[in-house]
Design an enzyme around this catalytic site. Structure first.
Site, PDB file in Angstrom:
ATOM      1  N   HIS A  55       0.853  -1.196   0.000  1.00  9.99           N
ATOM      2  CA  HIS A  55       0.000   0.000   0.000  1.00  9.99           C
ATOM      3  C   HIS A  55       0.884   1.241   0.000  1.00  9.99           C
ATOM      4  CE1 HIS A  55       0.820   0.759   4.279  1.00  9.99           C
ATOM      5  NE2 HIS A  55       0.472  -0.509   4.550  1.00  9.99           N
ATOM      6  N   CYS A  82       3.438  -4.445   6.751  1.00  8.61           N
ATOM      7  CA  CYS A  82       3.091  -4.230   5.345  1.00  8.61           C
ATOM      8  C   CYS A  82       4.282  -3.646   4.595  1.00  8.61           C
ATOM      9  CB  CYS A  82       1.903  -3.279   5.235  1.00  8.61           C
ATOM     10  SG  CYS A  82       0.346  -4.026   5.799  1.00  8.61           S
TER      11      CYS A  82
END
Length: 408
Positions: free
Chosen positions: A358, A384
């Site tokens: 992301h 992430c």
């Protein structure tokens, strides 16, 4: 005993003829069968006498007679050897041109399998040799090839079990589990691996001085182009490697220079490029993440022919919440999600569970304008992989679901 009278022989007991006697009588070295007091010269049957079963042939026991017989012509068949049922006999026995399986003196109609007889193994089906049978048979831990009812140790062929399923390499009458290589079958050449035809094999095989190209387990004789084998690409014509060829060959949209039949593989720029080559993906894309160098690599192509499209800086998980490592498949996608008390991450693509690609962290405006945390090239996330918004959006827009992601 017996007494002759006008050509007939009668059974006498204590001086009187016994018309009601039925059984065996010994007379001058021979056992005769007496029925209703006299020898029945037409009688041929099994007779029980003193605990043994004897075969009477034309009215007397023939000690030289060996056959199969029933009691009163019905029921079980028995093995007669030298005039008496041979309860110890197990094996094959011939009867009017047919061969039958005997076990402990009785014919076994329900037996199906191999039987050894005078140097040869025969296939017995429903108690008798089936001379029309040609198939693979499992026996005592091995598979044997029966041809026309018996194992032919000179047979070398390919065969299936019951004519269906996998094909196996038969060498000298049995499956050769150690064989790996080419085998001919009715004019076709097939690739065998550990005794079994491998329909999934697509590469080169060396056979009697020549390298052949295998397509889906067999030589097609029309293959032309480059074939990957053992770390290199080789030029094939008519399904054989041509080591005399020098020129340029196009392979999956890229030109390769071929020298003496071997292609010059494009230079691999770094370690990530070399790691990529051995990986496979269900799509034309592959993504690698190097946690140490904080780099995301985007590749296009196929296994052993991955071409680097881009390398981007990224942020991975910090020590307390490291980014997961291993092989994964791209999953779901989303336009954004909120994080913390005021952050928002844009254009996420699932790697595994809650591990995502992301953007860096923006505020919660309706569009990504103000960056809250733009850290890049460090280990700072909760696991992430953070990217610039343009790179996150590119993955979101272009990478299909099912694409392999390798993180190391």
């Amino acid at each position: 005993g017996l007494s002759e009278y006008y050509g007939g022989w009668y059974y006498i007991e204590n001086g009187s003829l016994r018309w009601n006697y039925n059984g065996l009588v010994y007379h001058y070295g021979t056992w005769y069968y007496v029925k209703n007091g006299q020898i029945d010269w037409n009688y041929s049957n099994l007779v029980l006498y003193n605990g043994g079963w004897y075969y009477v042939h034309n009215g007397k026991i023939d000690w030289a007679y060996s056959t199969l017989a029933q009691i009163d012509g019905k029921g079980t068949w028995y093995k007669v050897t030298n005039g008496i049922i041979d309860w110890k006999y197990t094996g094959l026995s011939e009867y009017y041109g047919g061969w039958y399986y005997i076990e402990n003196g009785s014919l076994r109609w329900n037996y199906n399998g191999l039987v050894y007889h005078y140097g040869t193994w025969y296939y017995v089906k429903n108690g008798q040799i089936d001379w029309n049978y040609s198939n693979l048979i499992y026996f005592n831990g091995n598979w044997y090839f029966v041809n026309n009812g018996f194992i032919n140790w000179n047979v070398n062929t390919l065969a299936q079990v019951n004519g269906v399923g996998d094909w196996y390499k038969v060498t000298k009458g049995m499956i050769d589990w150690k064989y790996t290589g080419l085998s001919e079958y009715y004019g076709g050449w097939y690739y065998i691996e550990n005794g079994k035809l491998n329909w999934n094999y697509n590469s080169l095989v060396y056979y009697q001085g020549i390298w052949y190209a295998i397509d889906n387990g067999q030589i097609t004789w029309n293959h032309k182009g480059l074939v990957y084998f053992n770390g290199g690409y080789f030029y094939v014509e008519n399904s054989q490697v041509n080591f005399n060829y020098n020129g340029v060959v196009n392979y999956f949209g890229r030109d390769y220079k071929v020298v003496n039949g071997v292609a010059r593989v494009p230079r691999i720029a770094d370690y990530m490029d070399s790691v990529a080559q051995s990986l496979s993906s269900d799509t034309q894309f592959l993504i690698l993440v190097d946690r140490n160098t904080h780099t995301v690599g985007i590749y296009n192509g196929t296994k052993y022919d991955w071409n680097n499209w881009a390398k981007w800086s990224c942020t991975v998980g910090k020590a307390s919440t490291p980014t997961v490592t291993g092989l994964f498949k791209v999953g779901t996608k989303g336009r954004y999600f909120n994080t913390g008390t005021r952050g928002r991450c844009w254009y996420f693509t699932q790697i595994y569970g809650n591990y995502l690609f992301h953007s860096v962290i923006y505020d919660r405006s309706s569009s990504p304008v103000k960056i809250i945390d733009g850290s890049m090239g460090v280990s700072a996330s909760h696991g992430c992989v953070r990217l610039s918004i343009d790179h996150a959006k590119w993955i979101y827009d272009n990478i299909p679901k099912g694409t392999t992601v390798y993180i190391y």
